[in-house]
Design an enzyme around this catalytic site. Structure first.
Site, mmCIF file in Angstrom:
data_model
loop_
_atom_site.group_PDB
_atom_site.id
_atom_site.type_symbol
_atom_site.label_atom_id
_atom_site.label_comp_id
_atom_site.label_asym_id
_atom_site.label_seq_id
_atom_site.Cartn_x
_atom_site.Cartn_y
_atom_site.Cartn_z
ATOM 1 N N MET A 244 -16.221 44.569 -8.390
ATOM 2 C CA MET A 244 -15.638 43.420 -9.082
ATOM 3 C C MET A 244 -14.384 42.964 -8.337
ATOM 4 S SD MET A 244 -16.492 43.897 -13.078
ATOM 5 C CE MET A 244 -15.184 44.998 -13.523
ATOM 6 N N TYR B 284 -10.784 43.134 -5.958
ATOM 7 C CA TYR B 284 -9.479 43.791 -5.944
ATOM 8 C C TYR B 284 -9.667 45.204 -5.380
ATOM 9 C CZ TYR B 284 -4.561 43.759 -6.980
ATOM 10 O OH TYR B 284 -3.189 43.732 -6.841
ATOM 11 N N GLU C 59 -8.960 51.911 -1.983
ATOM 12 C CA GLU C 59 -9.512 52.910 -1.074
ATOM 13 C C GLU C 59 -10.837 53.499 -1.596
ATOM 14 O OE1 GLU C 59 -8.370 53.099 1.962
ATOM 15 O OE2 GLU C 59 -9.856 54.660 2.400
ATOM 16 N N HIS D 116 -13.255 51.822 -3.105
ATOM 17 C CA HIS D 116 -14.316 50.916 -2.648
ATOM 18 C C HIS D 116 -14.545 51.060 -1.140
ATOM 19 C CE1 HIS D 116 -12.636 48.572 -6.197
ATOM 20 N NE2 HIS D 116 -13.900 48.712 -6.529
ATOM 21 N N GLY E 3 -19.289 54.772 -7.384
ATOM 22 C CA GLY E 3 -18.248 55.798 -7.425
ATOM 23 C C GLY E 3 -18.442 56.701 -8.638
HETATM 24 O O1 PAF Z 1 -17.984 49.433 -11.303
HETATM 25 C C1 PAF Z 1 -17.869 48.183 -11.219
HETATM 26 O O2 PAF Z 1 -17.028 47.651 -10.491
HETATM 27 C C2 PAF Z 1 -18.797 47.309 -12.052
HETATM 28 O O3 PAF Z 1 -19.078 47.879 -13.296
HETATM 29 C C3 PAF Z 1 -20.094 46.916 -11.320
HETATM 30 C C4 PAF Z 1 -20.957 48.133 -10.990
HETATM 31 C C5 PAF Z 1 -19.754 46.180 -10.022
HETATM 32 C C6 PAF Z 1 -20.936 45.978 -12.192
HETATM 33 O O4 PAF Z 1 -20.241 44.820 -12.528
#
Ligand code: PAF
Length: 321
Positions: free
Chosen positions: A35, A37, A40, A42, A183
């Site tokens: 989503m 923003y 580390e 991600h 994650g």
């Molecule tokens: O973990 C997240 O950032 C969200 O729940 C996801 C998996 C991108 C779904 O919107």
């Protein structure tokens, strides 16, 4: 050294066309749904995705379908340009950033031919779930993972997992990846996605990646930015008490009520408000009373208006008991 700028695709047809073209050339696609923003945690998912696939797609989409009207959609942080730069700094970079405006806008076409031309509208503000349902876009199909979505985050966020399962299903159908990274900080989410992939026969390998923490132990989260310096200090009580609980369990204190009390008390004394502190089986996510098999200790707690989640897997060797 920065890698080349990723291609940014906003249209779902274009996204699917790209994936199919790449797959027809024999390339495998790794997918990291986010989503935005990015932090580390991600970045680690992207790095790991490189070990499993030839090409990488990252989606950046704040999904209104997983927020209830009282939740923090409108204040969810974003920094699209910053995200692109962070992705470019990763060795190997990413190939595509899929950044749709609105995945619930199907245009006037209700015929089901999926010939959706995006009108590009953005859903904003509170009341978003009803906004999705009442949008006039005709969205009425939801994916539910009936048991795993219950309890823990599903208890306090009743529409959350149906929203996640639905948007991830949509993203999988659009991106058509070979591998998808999640994650393990969002442990229940990871298990929900694993189950939906199995139950709906997606040909996608779901990989759970270990929690990434700041040096002081706080699990990385896009929401940490909303913590005041004092709340950030208080929030350290989550990881610290989970570590104490794990050590206690390893020493033979396997009664879950006592371990839950230890963590709850530590967080409350630090100034947090515990939403839940549950010790559950790692696969079924059913609560256990005594640790006799691999479990995960999951916690959600409020610090001011910020709700944080964290967890710790506990696997005792037989000799430890
Ligand atoms: O973990 C997240 O950032 C969200 O729940 C996801 C998996 C991108 C779904 O919107």
């Amino acid at each position: 050294m920065a890698t080349k700028e990723p291609e940014v695709i906003t249209d779902k047809h274009e996204m699917r066309k790209w994936s199919r073209a790449m797959r027809s050339q024999g390339k495998t696609i790794g997918f990291v749904p986010t989503m935005g923003y990015l932090h580390e945690g991600h970045i680690t998912l992207v790095r790991e995705a490189h070990n499993h696939s030839d090409l990488i797609v990252v989606s950046i989409y704040v999904n209104p379908g997983q927020f209830s009207p009282t939740e923090d959609l409108s204040t969810y942080p974003s920094d699209f340009r910053g995200d692109i730069e962070k992705l470019m700094a990763i060795p190997g970079g990413v190939d595509v950033v899929f950044h749709p405006h609105n995945l619930y806008d199907y245009g006037p076409n209700l015929s089901g031919d999926n010939g959706f031309e995006s009108k590009g509208g953005k859903l904003k503000g509170a009341g978003v779930v009803s906004c999705v349902e009442d949008s006039g876009f005709g969205h009425e199909t939801w994916v539910r993972v009936e048991n795993l979505e219950k309890g823990m985050c599903g208890e306090s966020r009743p529409v959350f997992f149906r929203g996640v399962a639905t948007v991830v299903t949509k993203l999988f159908n659009i991106v058509e990846p070979d591998v998808a990274m999640f994650g393990k900080k969002d442990y229940q989410q990871w298990r929900v996605i694993q189950r939906l992939v199995r139950d709906l026969d997606f040909s996608i390998k779901v990989i759970g990646s270990e929690i990434v923490r700041h040096n002081d132990g706080l699990a990385m989260s896009s929401r940490n930015v909303h913590l005041s310096p004092e709340q950030r200090q208080q929030a350290l009580s989550i990881n610290r008490s989970l570590l104490r609980a794990r050590i206690a369990a390893e020493k033979g204190h396997v009664n879950c009520q006592e371990l839950r009390d230890l963590v709850t008390k530590a967080i409350q004394e630090a100034g947090g408000k515990v939403d839940y502190a549950e010790i559950v089986d790692q696969e079924s996510l059913r609560a256990v009373e005594e640790i006799t098999s691999p479990v995960v200790f999951c916690v959600a707690a409020w610090f001011g208006k910020v709700r944080l989640i964290d967890n710790m897997e506990i696997c005792l060797r037989n000799g430890d008991l």
